[in-house]
Motif scaffolding. Structure first.
Motif, short mmCIF file in Angstrom:
data_model
loop_
_atom_site.label_atom_id
_atom_site.label_comp_id
_atom_site.label_asym_id
_atom_site.label_seq_id
_atom_site.Cartn_x
_atom_site.Cartn_y
_atom_site.Cartn_z
N ASN A 35 14.46 -10.46 22.63
CA ASN A 35 14.79 -11.55 21.73
C ASN A 35 14.77 -11.11 20.27
O ASN A 35 15.45 -11.70 19.45
CB ASN A 35 13.81 -12.73 21.91
N ARG A 36 13.99 -10.06 19.97
CA ARG A 36 13.79 -9.65 18.59
C ARG A 36 13.66 -8.13 18.51
O ARG A 36 13.00 -7.51 19.33
CB ARG A 36 12.53 -10.31 18.06
N VAL A 37 14.29 -7.56 17.49
CA VAL A 37 14.11 -6.15 17.15
C VAL A 37 13.78 -6.08 15.67
O VAL A 37 14.44 -6.72 14.85
CB VAL A 37 15.36 -5.30 17.48
N GLU A 38 12.74 -5.31 15.35
CA GLU A 38 12.34 -5.12 13.96
C GLU A 38 12.70 -3.72 13.50
O GLU A 38 12.75 -2.79 14.29
CB GLU A 38 10.82 -5.31 13.81
N LEU A 39 12.94 -3.61 12.22
CA LEU A 39 13.19 -2.33 11.57
C LEU A 39 12.31 -2.31 10.33
O LEU A 39 12.40 -3.23 9.51
CB LEU A 39 14.67 -2.20 11.21
N ARG A 40 11.47 -1.31 10.22
CA ARG A 40 10.60 -1.17 9.04
C ARG A 40 10.99 0.10 8.32
O ARG A 40 11.22 1.13 8.95
CB ARG A 40 9.13 -1.11 9.46
N CYS A 41 11.02 0.03 7.01
CA CYS A 41 11.32 1.23 6.24
C CYS A 41 10.62 1.18 4.90
O CYS A 41 10.32 0.09 4.38
CB CYS A 41 12.81 1.45 6.08
N HIS A 42 10.37 2.34 4.36
CA HIS A 42 9.78 2.44 3.03
C HIS A 42 10.71 1.77 2.02
O HIS A 42 11.94 1.88 2.13
CB HIS A 42 9.61 3.91 2.63
N ARG A 52 7.91 -7.90 2.60
CA ARG A 52 7.52 -6.65 1.95
C ARG A 52 6.01 -6.54 2.05
O ARG A 52 5.29 -7.44 1.62
CB ARG A 52 7.96 -6.68 0.49
N LEU A 53 5.54 -5.45 2.64
CA LEU A 53 4.12 -5.17 2.71
C LEU A 53 3.79 -4.18 1.60
O LEU A 53 4.30 -3.06 1.58
CB LEU A 53 3.74 -4.59 4.07
N CYS A 70 2.34 2.06 3.40
CA CYS A 70 2.63 3.38 3.96
C CYS A 70 2.12 4.46 3.04
O CYS A 70 2.32 4.40 1.83
CB CYS A 70 4.13 3.58 4.13
N TYR A 71 1.51 5.46 3.63
CA TYR A 71 1.05 6.60 2.86
C TYR A 71 1.87 7.81 3.24
O TYR A 71 2.12 8.06 4.42
CB TYR A 71 -0.43 6.88 3.10
N ASP A 124 5.53 0.73 -0.65
CA ASP A 124 5.70 -0.56 0.00
C ASP A 124 6.57 -0.38 1.24
O ASP A 124 7.36 0.57 1.34
CB ASP A 124 6.36 -1.56 -0.94
N LEU A 125 6.43 -1.30 2.16
CA LEU A 125 7.18 -1.26 3.41
C LEU A 125 7.98 -2.54 3.54
O LEU A 125 7.44 -3.64 3.39
CB LEU A 125 6.20 -1.14 4.59
N PHE A 126 9.29 -2.41 3.78
CA PHE A 126 10.13 -3.57 4.04
C PHE A 126 10.17 -3.81 5.54
O PHE A 126 10.25 -2.86 6.34
CB PHE A 126 11.57 -3.34 3.56
#
Length: 187
Positions: free
Chosen positions: A129-136, A156-157, A161-162, A169-171
């Motif tokens: 039902n859902r797919v996430e994509l996280r990126c810097h 936005r987190l 990320c280190y 920050d992570l989107f």
């Protein structure tokens, strides 16, 4: 879950990741150590055969647990990247997508084509039902990939990320089955 082999047109293939790929993967990581180290630090450690074997041990464990489906991308028979569904939560019918591409193959739309097929597979075959994509936040090309695939920026987190450049920050982008438009990966 069975990992399928996908022909994506124009010599691009997504093949199930295999231990036999280790020498080519090591070479790809060494050639791309800086960008991989910045955005995918665990993958940047795959620079020796011992580390590659440990990487594939982890991949096989996660596949057996049902939390990962992993493909390597080949252009005209040459390993050029990878794409995966990870953080699979079968009970919630969701997963995340991750990918990397050799800098020599960037800008050709290969990741977009592979992602189109992966999303078709996730929503149509696996019934997610859902797919996430996280990126810097600093990874502009990944943000463009997300937009082209129809993902919606959801948040936005801050400093999540280190990497070798410090905290970034992570989107978080999301795509729902109801929003997915099936795309021909051979475009």
């Amino acid at each position: 879950m069975q990992t399928k082999h996908f022909e994506l047109g124009n010599g691009l293939e997504a093949k199930p990741a295999s231990r036999s790929d280790a020498p080519s993967l090591i070479e790809l990581v060494r050639r791309n150590i800086k960008p991989i180290g910045r955005y995918l630090p665990p993958l940047a450690e795959v620079i020796t055969m011992d580390r590659a074997q440990a990487h594939f041990d982890l991949v096989e464990r996660q596949i057996a647990e049902g939390s990962l489906i992993d493909w390597h991308l080949y252009q005209d028979g040459i390993l050029c990247g990878g794409i995966r569904l990870n953080h699979i939560e079968a009970n919630n019918r969701k997963a995340a997508v991750g990918y990397f591409i050799d800098v020599r193959y960037q800008g050709r739309g290969l990741v977009s084509r592979a992602l189109a097929q992966l999303l078709n597979h996730a929503f149509e075959d696996l019934r997610f039902n859902r797919v996430e994509l996280r990126c810097h936040a600093s990874n502009i090309p990944s943000q463009h990939v997300a937009a082209r695939a129809g993902f919606v920026l959801e948040g936005r987190l801050r400093e999540a990320c280190y990497s070798d450049n410090g905290f970034d920050d992570l989107f978080i982008f999301g795509l729902l089955a109801s929003e997915h438009v099936s795309r021909d990966p051979k475009f």
